[in-house]
Structures are given as structure tokens and as C-alpha cells.
Scaffold this motif. Structure first.
Motif, PDB file in Angstrom:
ATOM      1  N   ALA A   1      -5.399  -3.058  -2.001  1.00 27.25           N
ATOM      2  CA  ALA A   1      -5.733  -1.877  -1.193  1.00 27.25           C
ATOM      3  C   ALA A   1      -4.447  -1.112  -0.910  1.00 27.25           C
ATOM      4  N   ILE A   2      -4.113  -0.142  -1.776  1.00 27.08           N
ATOM      5  CA  ILE A   2      -2.833   0.561  -1.655  1.00 27.08           C
ATOM      6  C   ILE A   2      -2.967   1.989  -1.134  1.00 27.08           C
ATOM      7  N   TYR A   3      -4.180   2.434  -0.839  1.00 28.16           N
ATOM      8  CA  TYR A   3      -4.386   3.802  -0.365  1.00 28.16           C
ATOM      9  C   TYR A   3      -3.508   4.080   0.856  1.00 28.16           C
ATOM     10  N   GLY A   4      -2.700   5.113   0.802  1.00 32.14           N
ATOM     11  CA  GLY A   4      -1.885   5.549   1.931  1.00 32.14           C
ATOM     12  C   GLY A   4      -0.709   4.653   2.261  1.00 32.14           C
ATOM     13  N   SER A   5      -0.370   3.723   1.378  1.00 32.84           N
ATOM     14  CA  SER A   5       0.729   2.791   1.633  1.00 32.84           C
ATOM     15  C   SER A   5       2.072   3.455   1.346  1.00 32.84           C
ATOM     16  N   GLY A   6       2.990   3.366   2.302  1.00 33.11           N
ATOM     17  CA  GLY A   6       4.331   3.907   2.117  1.00 33.11           C
ATOM     18  C   GLY A   6       5.123   3.168   1.053  1.00 33.11           C
ATOM     19  N   ARG A   7       4.718   1.954   0.708  1.00 30.11           N
ATOM     20  CA  ARG A   7       5.382   1.202  -0.351  1.00 30.11           C
ATOM     21  C   ARG A   7       5.040   1.735  -1.742  1.00 30.11           C
ATOM     22  N   PHE A   8       3.904   2.381  -1.866  1.00 25.31           N
ATOM     23  CA  PHE A   8       3.450   2.847  -3.181  1.00 25.31           C
ATOM     24  C   PHE A   8       3.486   4.364  -3.336  1.00 25.31           C
TER      25      PHE A   8
END
Length: 87
Positions: free
Chosen positions: A55-62
Motif C-alpha cells: 500500500a504505497i499510495y501517498g507515501s513519502g518514501r515512494f
């Protein structure tokens, strides 16, 4: 259960596997187990990193430059499980 445990303290270790979005991970937690009515109640709280489950939606890492649209990667989970004997 720890015989020296006091009320309100973590007194058991719980291990298992959690599966989210088809991804499995081992989990080891400290929890509180206490007698309750005619059974037991188990309580624990932990944080999961949602990106480890895809679940990477909105992740600052991605994603860069999300500003106010940044979504926290950590999800807090609280478990309250009641165990009662069958009659």
C-alpha cells in the motif's frame, strides 16, 4: 503468563502471521492477558508499516513533493480479544 505480572502490565508474548493484501509477515508482540468474567481478555497495540504490504499510495518514501497530500506509512492497530469456554 508471568506469575509476577501486575494488573495493567504486558505479561505474555504472542507470535503469529499477519496477511494483508496477500503479503504475509511474521509478528511477535507483547500483550496483556487477564481473567475476565468466566474467560480471558487479551489486549495489545502495535504499528504496521502499510508499505510493507504493497500500500504505497501517498507515501513519502515512494513519491516526492506530496506536500499536504502525504499519507502516513504507519497504521496503528489495537487488538482486544475475548476468550470464553464453551458450555
Amino acid at each position: 503468563m508471568d506469575p509476577d505480572a501486575r494488573e495493567g502490565q504486558l505479561n505474555v508474548s504472542v507470535e503469529g502471521v499477519i496477511r494483508i493484501r496477500g503479503v504475509e509477515q511474521q509478528l511477535a508482540l507483547d500483550a496483556q492477558l487477564a481473567a475476565w468474567e468466566n474467560g480471558y481478555v487479551l489486549q495489545c497495540q502495535f504499528d504496521l508499516d502499510r508499505t510493507h504490504f504493497g500500500a504505497i499510495y501517498g507515501s513519502g518514501r515512494f513519491f516526492a513533493k506530496l506536500g499536504k497530500h502525504l499519507v502516513n506509512d504507519l497504521v496503528s492497530v489495537q487488538v482486544n480479544a475475548v476468550f470464553k469456554p464453551r458450555v
